[in-house]
Design a protein around this motif. Sequence first.
Motif, PDB file in Angstrom:
ATOM      1  N   VAL A 119       0.850  -1.192   0.000  1.00 42.45           N
ATOM      2  CA  VAL A 119       0.000   0.000   0.000  1.00 42.45           C
ATOM      3  C   VAL A 119       0.884   1.240   0.000  1.00 42.45           C
ATOM      4  O   VAL A 119       1.881   1.321   0.728  1.00 42.45           O
ATOM      5  CB  VAL A 119      -0.942   0.006   1.218  1.00 42.45           C
ATOM      6  CG1 VAL A 119      -1.724   1.313   1.276  1.00 42.45           C
ATOM      7  CG2 VAL A 119      -1.899  -1.181   1.160  1.00 42.45           C
ATOM      8  N   VAL A 120       0.528   2.217  -0.825  1.00 44.53           N
ATOM      9  CA  VAL A 120       1.273   3.478  -0.936  1.00 44.53           C
ATOM     10  C   VAL A 120       0.456   4.594  -0.304  1.00 44.53           C
ATOM     11  O   VAL A 120      -0.736   4.763  -0.597  1.00 44.53           O
ATOM     12  CB  VAL A 120       1.566   3.810  -2.417  1.00 44.53           C
ATOM     13  CG1 VAL A 120       2.283   5.152  -2.533  1.00 44.53           C
ATOM     14  CG2 VAL A 120       2.399   2.699  -3.061  1.00 44.53           C
ATOM     15  N   ARG A 121       1.086   5.365   0.554  1.00 44.18           N
ATOM     16  CA  ARG A 121       0.430   6.519   1.167  1.00 44.18           C
ATOM     17  C   ARG A 121       0.722   7.770   0.346  1.00 44.18           C
ATOM     18  O   ARG A 121       1.747   7.874  -0.352  1.00 44.18           O
ATOM     19  CB  ARG A 121       0.914   6.707   2.601  1.00 44.18           C
ATOM     20  CG  ARG A 121       0.718   5.470   3.473  1.00 44.18           C
ATOM     21  CD  ARG A 121       0.907   5.784   4.925  1.00 44.18           C
ATOM     22  NE  ARG A 121      -0.253   6.522   5.457  1.00 44.18           N
ATOM     23  CZ  ARG A 121      -0.315   7.001   6.699  1.00 44.18           C
ATOM     24  NH1 ARG A 121       0.725   6.878   7.517  1.00 44.18           N
ATOM     25  NH2 ARG A 121      -1.384   7.648   7.115  1.00 44.18           N
ATOM     26  N   GLY A 122      -0.160   8.742   0.444  1.00 44.41           N
ATOM     27  CA  GLY A 122      -0.029   9.947  -0.350  1.00 44.41           C
ATOM     28  C   GLY A 122       1.307  10.645  -0.167  1.00 44.41           C
ATOM     29  O   GLY A 122       1.939  11.093  -1.130  1.00 44.41           O
ATOM     30  N   LYS A 123       1.771  10.741   1.082  1.00 43.16           N
ATOM     31  CA  LYS A 123       2.998  11.481   1.348  1.00 43.16           C
ATOM     32  C   LYS A 123       4.221  10.834   0.711  1.00 43.16           C
ATOM     33  O   LYS A 123       5.216  11.509   0.446  1.00 43.16           O
ATOM     34  CB  LYS A 123       3.209  11.636   2.849  1.00 43.16           C
ATOM     35  CG  LYS A 123       3.378  10.344   3.612  1.00 43.16           C
ATOM     36  CD  LYS A 123       3.529  10.643   5.104  1.00 43.16           C
ATOM     37  CE  LYS A 123       3.679   9.375   5.927  1.00 43.16           C
ATOM     38  NZ  LYS A 123       3.794   9.688   7.377  1.00 43.16           N
ATOM     39  N   GLU A 124       4.171   9.521   0.438  1.00 43.40           N
ATOM     40  CA  GLU A 124       5.297   8.856  -0.200  1.00 43.40           C
ATOM     41  C   GLU A 124       5.522   9.379  -1.612  1.00 43.40           C
ATOM     42  O   GLU A 124       6.648   9.418  -2.109  1.00 43.40           O
ATOM     43  CB  GLU A 124       5.081   7.347  -0.239  1.00 43.40           C
ATOM     44  CG  GLU A 124       5.095   6.672   1.116  1.00 43.40           C
ATOM     45  CD  GLU A 124       4.940   5.178   0.999  1.00 43.40           C
ATOM     46  OE1 GLU A 124       5.962   4.482   0.825  1.00 43.40           O
ATOM     47  OE2 GLU A 124       3.785   4.690   1.054  1.00 43.40           O
ATOM     48  N   LEU A 125       4.449   9.784  -2.271  1.00 43.18           N
ATOM     49  CA  LEU A 125       4.562  10.265  -3.640  1.00 43.18           C
ATOM     50  C   LEU A 125       5.010  11.717  -3.713  1.00 43.18           C
ATOM     51  O   LEU A 125       5.341  12.206  -4.790  1.00 43.18           O
ATOM     52  CB  LEU A 125       3.229  10.100  -4.365  1.00 43.18           C
ATOM     53  CG  LEU A 125       2.828   8.651  -4.635  1.00 43.18           C
ATOM     54  CD1 LEU A 125       1.438   8.592  -5.231  1.00 43.18           C
ATOM     55  CD2 LEU A 125       3.825   7.981  -5.561  1.00 43.18           C
ATOM     56  N   ALA A 126       5.004  12.408  -2.580  1.00 43.13           N
ATOM     57  CA  ALA A 126       5.455  13.796  -2.579  1.00 43.13           C
ATOM     58  C   ALA A 126       6.952  13.906  -2.297  1.00 43.13           C
ATOM     59  O   ALA A 126       7.538  14.978  -2.425  1.00 43.13           O
ATOM     60  CB  ALA A 126       4.681  14.592  -1.537  1.00 43.13           C
ATOM     61  N   GLU A 127       7.566  12.769  -1.923  1.00 46.33           N
ATOM     62  CA  GLU A 127       8.975  12.810  -1.542  1.00 46.33           C
ATOM     63  C   GLU A 127       9.894  12.963  -2.747  1.00 46.33           C
ATOM     64  O   GLU A 127      10.964  13.536  -2.651  1.00 46.33           O
ATOM     65  CB  GLU A 127       9.322  11.547  -0.762  1.00 46.33           C
ATOM     66  CG  GLU A 127       8.612  11.472   0.589  1.00 46.33           C
ATOM     67  CD  GLU A 127       8.816  10.139   1.271  1.00 46.33           C
ATOM     68  OE1 GLU A 127       9.471   9.263   0.660  1.00 46.33           O
ATOM     69  OE2 GLU A 127       8.319   9.958   2.391  1.00 46.33           O
ATOM     70  N   ALA A 128       9.520  12.425  -3.883  1.00 44.03           N
ATOM     71  CA  ALA A 128      10.327  12.514  -5.109  1.00 44.03           C
ATOM     72  C   ALA A 128       9.402  12.371  -6.298  1.00 44.03           C
ATOM     73  O   ALA A 128       8.353  11.747  -6.211  1.00 44.03           O
ATOM     74  CB  ALA A 128      11.396  11.428  -5.123  1.00 44.03           C
ATOM     75  N   GLN A 129       9.800  12.951  -7.411  1.00 39.77           N
ATOM     76  CA  GLN A 129       8.967  12.897  -8.608  1.00 39.77           C
ATOM     77  C   GLN A 129       9.825  12.525  -9.812  1.00 39.77           C
ATOM     78  O   GLN A 129      10.709  13.305 -10.183  1.00 39.77           O
ATOM     79  CB  GLN A 129       8.285  14.249  -8.835  1.00 39.77           C
ATOM     80  CG  GLN A 129       7.324  14.634  -7.738  1.00 39.77           C
ATOM     81  CD  GLN A 129       6.127  13.727  -7.627  1.00 39.77           C
ATOM     82  OE1 GLN A 129       5.605  13.270  -8.633  1.00 39.77           O
ATOM     83  NE2 GLN A 129       5.701  13.427  -6.416  1.00 39.77           N
ATOM     84  N   PRO A 130       9.584  11.405 -10.465  1.00 37.88           N
ATOM     85  CA  PRO A 130       8.712  10.310 -10.006  1.00 37.88           C
ATOM     86  C   PRO A 130       9.401   9.464  -8.953  1.00 37.88           C
ATOM     87  O   PRO A 130      10.582   9.671  -8.663  1.00 37.88           O
ATOM     88  CB  PRO A 130       8.490   9.514 -11.284  1.00 37.88           C
ATOM     89  CG  PRO A 130       9.753   9.729 -12.064  1.00 37.88           C
ATOM     90  CD  PRO A 130      10.217  11.131 -11.770  1.00 37.88           C
ATOM     91  N   ILE A 131       8.674   8.503  -8.394  1.00 40.50           N
ATOM     92  CA  ILE A 131       9.244   7.622  -7.375  1.00 40.50           C
ATOM     93  C   ILE A 131       8.966   6.170  -7.764  1.00 40.50           C
ATOM     94  O   ILE A 131       7.923   5.851  -8.346  1.00 40.50           O
ATOM     95  CB  ILE A 131       8.669   7.939  -5.982  1.00 40.50           C
ATOM     96  CG1 ILE A 131       9.393   7.125  -4.906  1.00 40.50           C
ATOM     97  CG2 ILE A 131       7.171   7.713  -5.928  1.00 40.50           C
ATOM     98  CD1 ILE A 131       9.095   7.579  -3.487  1.00 40.50           C
ATOM     99  N   GLN A 132       9.929   5.302  -7.425  1.00 38.28           N
ATOM    100  CA  GLN A 132       9.812   3.885  -7.777  1.00 38.28           C
ATOM    101  C   GLN A 132       9.556   3.048  -6.533  1.00 38.28           C
ATOM    102  O   GLN A 132      10.084   3.337  -5.452  1.00 38.28           O
ATOM    103  CB  GLN A 132      11.079   3.406  -8.478  1.00 38.28           C
ATOM    104  CG  GLN A 132      11.310   4.076  -9.825  1.00 38.28           C
ATOM    105  CD  GLN A 132      12.532   3.549 -10.544  1.00 38.28           C
ATOM    106  OE1 GLN A 132      13.475   3.075  -9.928  1.00 38.28           O
ATOM    107  NE2 GLN A 132      12.512   3.625 -11.874  1.00 38.28           N
TER     108      GLN A 132
END
Length: 380
Positions: free
Chosen positions: A327-340
């Motif tokens: 499961v991915v939380r929203g804040k994980e996607l704000a840490e880097a763009q894009p993220i793997q």
Amino acid sequence: MTTIRTINELLHDLRSEQLMALPKGAEVFLTAGASGTWYFDWISQCYGKIPKHIAIEKYSPRPADLPEGVEWIPESVGDMASVANNSVDLFFSGQNIEHLWVPEIVGSLVEASRVLRPNGLLVIDSPNRAVTAVARDAHPEHVVEFNVEEAKLLAEAAGFEVTRVVGLWLCIAPESNDWLTINSIDSEHWTDQRRIEVGKTFPENSYVWWMEARKKTRANPAKLLELANQVYSKAWPERLTRTHSVIGQRVTTPDGNGWFEIPEATAGAAMFGPYAPLVAGHYTVTFTLESQSGLERQLSSWFNDDVITLEVFSDKLEKTPVITTRVVRGKELAEAQPIQFDLTFDLDELVFGVQFRVISHGKKFAFKVKANPKLIETIK
């Protein structure tokens, strides 16, 4: 425009027509990859009465009511030890080669050369990668498909002279290269009947190619292995790109990458596929995601919520279809763009129809997912 029959029904009719047109008189007919009793009835109806029909099939159970004259041999098509040298008149590999891995492809063609009599007839038909790649056609049991030129080269390396190749069901218009879709849909310019007739002359533009070849010399296993590996090295990575989306739109960026763009507050399958078979081994699949909602939205409700589920899945595993998940939380996607995100998993046996899935939870959060997940394999 009306759909007049399913593509499976249409292809069955076209294959039946080609079986009827084969040279008659085979005393020993060998099938590489058989199935139920219906199959032998079909061959008999289309080709005619066969004194001896050898069925090579390792994975399907022996039918209880085999017709007279059928010999069922539960062996791999890559090693038909029970079949004598120079004992077969016609070797039929129908819709089979696309199910095989490289060693089986090489083995089946070497074996075809061994068991066929001099000038014996090899018949192979298979989906054409020139079409299936465009359509992102993803059969759960297909490893890779071959295009027409690749199939010819394989047959020649196996010691055969290709005598006839026809196409079954035109999907790419000659000259214009217009895409005609795989489904059976009449149009004013490309009626079903015209697609059938023109396809025969343009196998490289058709959904299925049908090839006939005569045994002339001994097979060259080393050359066959080289050719099969060359095809696999480019076709398998392409096979893994055959993904789709229910809720997103596929776009191509200037760097050539494909992405699915997922709008805010949309729940469902953001990406699924490629429905590929995977052998026993250790795997790592990498998903690439990117937030499209902007950093100013970080304090919104989705920032601390679970927004996406990543999973490796196969509905062929009835008891535990989810192989692994994250499961991915929203804040994980704000840490880097894009993220793997990497998911690792092990398979103890061959599994058909494996999917790499990205499921959106429907939060007020827009994102995109790279349509070509990366797979690293360590085969057992």
